[in-house]
Design an enzyme around this catalytic site. Structure first.
Site, PDB file in Angstrom:
ATOM      1  N   ARG A  51     -25.656   7.197   8.274  1.00  0.00           N
ATOM      2  CA  ARG A  51     -24.405   6.805   8.933  1.00  0.00           C
ATOM      3  C   ARG A  51     -24.592   6.576  10.427  1.00  0.00           C
ATOM      4  NH1 ARG A  51     -19.538   9.939   6.078  1.00  0.00           N
ATOM      5  NH2 ARG A  51     -20.077   9.456   3.934  1.00  0.00           N
ATOM      6  N   ASP A 159      -4.713  12.567  11.256  1.00  0.00           N
ATOM      7  CA  ASP A 159      -6.137  12.638  10.941  1.00  0.00           C
ATOM      8  C   ASP A 159      -6.883  12.610  12.272  1.00  0.00           C
ATOM      9  OD1 ASP A 159      -7.764  12.062   8.088  1.00  0.00           O
ATOM     10  OD2 ASP A 159      -8.943  11.668   9.891  1.00  0.00           O
TER      11      ASP A 159
HETATM   12  C1  LIG Z   1     -11.742  13.719   2.106  1.00  0.00           C
HETATM   13  S1  LIG Z   1     -10.467  13.220   3.203  1.00  0.00           S
HETATM   14  C2  LIG Z   1      -9.059  14.016   2.472  1.00  0.00           C
HETATM   15  C3  LIG Z   1      -7.857  13.095   2.405  1.00  0.00           C
HETATM   16  C4  LIG Z   1      -6.624  13.676   1.682  1.00  0.00           C
HETATM   17  N1  LIG Z   1      -6.142  14.875   2.338  1.00  0.00           N
HETATM   18  C5  LIG Z   1      -6.913  13.960   0.225  1.00  0.00           C
HETATM   19  O1  LIG Z   1      -7.011  15.114  -0.174  1.00  0.00           O
HETATM   20  O2  LIG Z   1      -7.063  13.003  -0.542  1.00  0.00           O
HETATM   21  C6  LIG Z   1     -10.815  14.282   4.614  1.00  0.00           C
HETATM   22  C7  LIG Z   1     -10.157  13.793   5.905  1.00  0.00           C
HETATM   23  O3  LIG Z   1     -10.261  14.847   6.859  1.00  0.00           O
HETATM   24  C8  LIG Z   1     -10.399  14.268   8.139  1.00  0.00           C
HETATM   25  N2  LIG Z   1     -10.932  15.271   9.074  1.00  0.00           N
HETATM   26  C9  LIG Z   1     -12.182  15.790   9.145  1.00  0.00           C
HETATM   27  N3  LIG Z   1     -12.280  16.681  10.140  1.00  0.00           N
HETATM   28  C10 LIG Z   1     -11.042  16.744  10.713  1.00  0.00           C
HETATM   29  C11 LIG Z   1     -10.503  17.475  11.801  1.00  0.00           C
HETATM   30  N4  LIG Z   1     -11.238  18.331  12.522  1.00  0.00           N
HETATM   31  N5  LIG Z   1      -9.204  17.278  12.126  1.00  0.00           N
HETATM   32  C12 LIG Z   1      -8.434  16.407  11.400  1.00  0.00           C
HETATM   33  N6  LIG Z   1      -8.900  15.683  10.369  1.00  0.00           N
HETATM   34  C13 LIG Z   1     -10.187  15.846  10.031  1.00  0.00           C
HETATM   35  C14 LIG Z   1     -11.335  13.099   7.887  1.00  0.00           C
HETATM   36  O4  LIG Z   1     -11.255  12.130   8.899  1.00  0.00           O
HETATM   37  C15 LIG Z   1     -10.848  12.592   6.522  1.00  0.00           C
HETATM   38  O5  LIG Z   1      -9.961  11.514   6.639  1.00  0.00           O
END
Ligand SMILES: C[S@@+](CC[C@H](N)C(=O)[O-])C[C@H]1O[C@@H](n2cnc3c(N)ncnc32)[C@H](O)[C@@H]1O
Length: 288
Positions: A51, A159
């Protein structure tokens, strides 16, 4: 290192477009942990290489050393691009559908049954990725509360990843993303159009109206005081270590009242993480 592994390592280095040393990996994973809470184990080394290599190419850099220098110089936009590159955005409409059933049959049904007329509801989708989660919440609300327009309902969708948040706000999905939505729902809540050969689906304005999008890093103090009736914090803390999870849920508990709901992802738990919540269903918690 014995001869064979030295040889393998040399082959691996030759095969790579960029040299990627242990110290590159350690420096990058330390930085991403500091900025996002995401804990990248040794098994994620190839993922990091793959990445971050894209960032090197995009910037025309030829070494990870040069890229690290750029990050260490405090280049804000590249720090954001770096974090965006390492987050996992997998999501879908009605993912873990039992949460939306609970929202409809228990939470919203009880509010509707309370019969006080217009109710105030605040729901936070705290790692909303490309928006399928908050739009699924909004569809559930509109389907369950016929006079929802008279209620005071707000969904906050946040997010860390600014690119994915912009996509969420756009609310436009390709055909492969809307497979989880029943045809009747699809017809009601998404408008189909064609962009060249591709079909796209745009969420209708009434859904978008319920949602406010905002960038929030869950590692930082929360910028809201609550109270929040329900929080979806799903499939994000799995990437955090326990200590980071404890600190986050202590902050989250402060913006909820006893009885408020917290939904976690399928492989996440508050066991040994927080005593402020009681488990009441499959990955569903109630603030004590
Ligand atoms: C796998 S997705 C989950 C999406 C949704 N909540 C679901 O369960 O389908 C994880 C998300 O967490 C966000 N993320 C990761 N670290 C984070 C942080 N420190 N603060 C806010 N969002 C974060 C990522 O950008 C990503 O969009």
């Amino acid at each position: 290192m014995n001869n064979q592994s030295a040889e393998l390592s040399a082959v691996e280095t030759r095969a790579r477009e960029f040299q990627f040393t242990d110290s590159d990996f350690i420096a990058l994973r330390t930085l991403v942990k500091e900025m996002t809470g995401i804990n990248l184990t040794d098994s994620k080394r190839e993922l990091v290489y793959g990445r971050v290599s894209r960032r090197l190419r995009a910037l025309g850099l030829s070494t990870f050393g040069a890229y690290r220098e750029l990050l260490e110089s405090g280049d804000g936009s590249e720090l954001v691009a770096f974090c965006n590159a390492l987050t996992t955005n997998l999501t879908s409409f009605y993912r873990e559908s039992h949460h939306f059933d609970y929202l409809r049959d228990e939470f919203l049904a009880a509010r509707r049954g309370a019969g006080r007329g217009s109710e105030r509801i605040r729901i936070w989708s705290s790692a909303c990725s490309s928006g399928e989660e908050p739009y699924s919440i909004a569809m559930t609300i509109i389907e369950t509360i016929p006079d929802w327009q008279k209620w005071d309902i707000k969904i906050l969708a946040t997010d860390l990843d600014s690119d994915i948040l912009a996509r969420a706000q756009r609310g436009c999905y390709t055909a492969d993303r809307i497979k989880g939505i029943e045809p009747k729902r699809l017809a009601r809540f998404l408008n189909e159009s064609r962009e060249g050969a591709e079909r796209t689906y745009q969420v209708v304005p009434e859904l978008a109206k319920l949602i406010t999008f905002k960038q929030i890093n869950l590692m930082h103090d929360l910028p809201m005081s609550g109270p929040l009736d329900a929080i979806f914090c799903r499939n994000v803390v799995i990437y955090f270590d326990k200590e980071t999870q404890r600190a986050l849920f202590a902050r989250i508990a402060k913006v909820q009242r006893p009885g408020d709901l917290l939904f976690l992802g399928h492989s996440e738990t508050l066991f040994k993480v927080s005593d402020d919540y009681a488990l009441i269903g499959r990955t569903i918690y109630r603030r004590s």
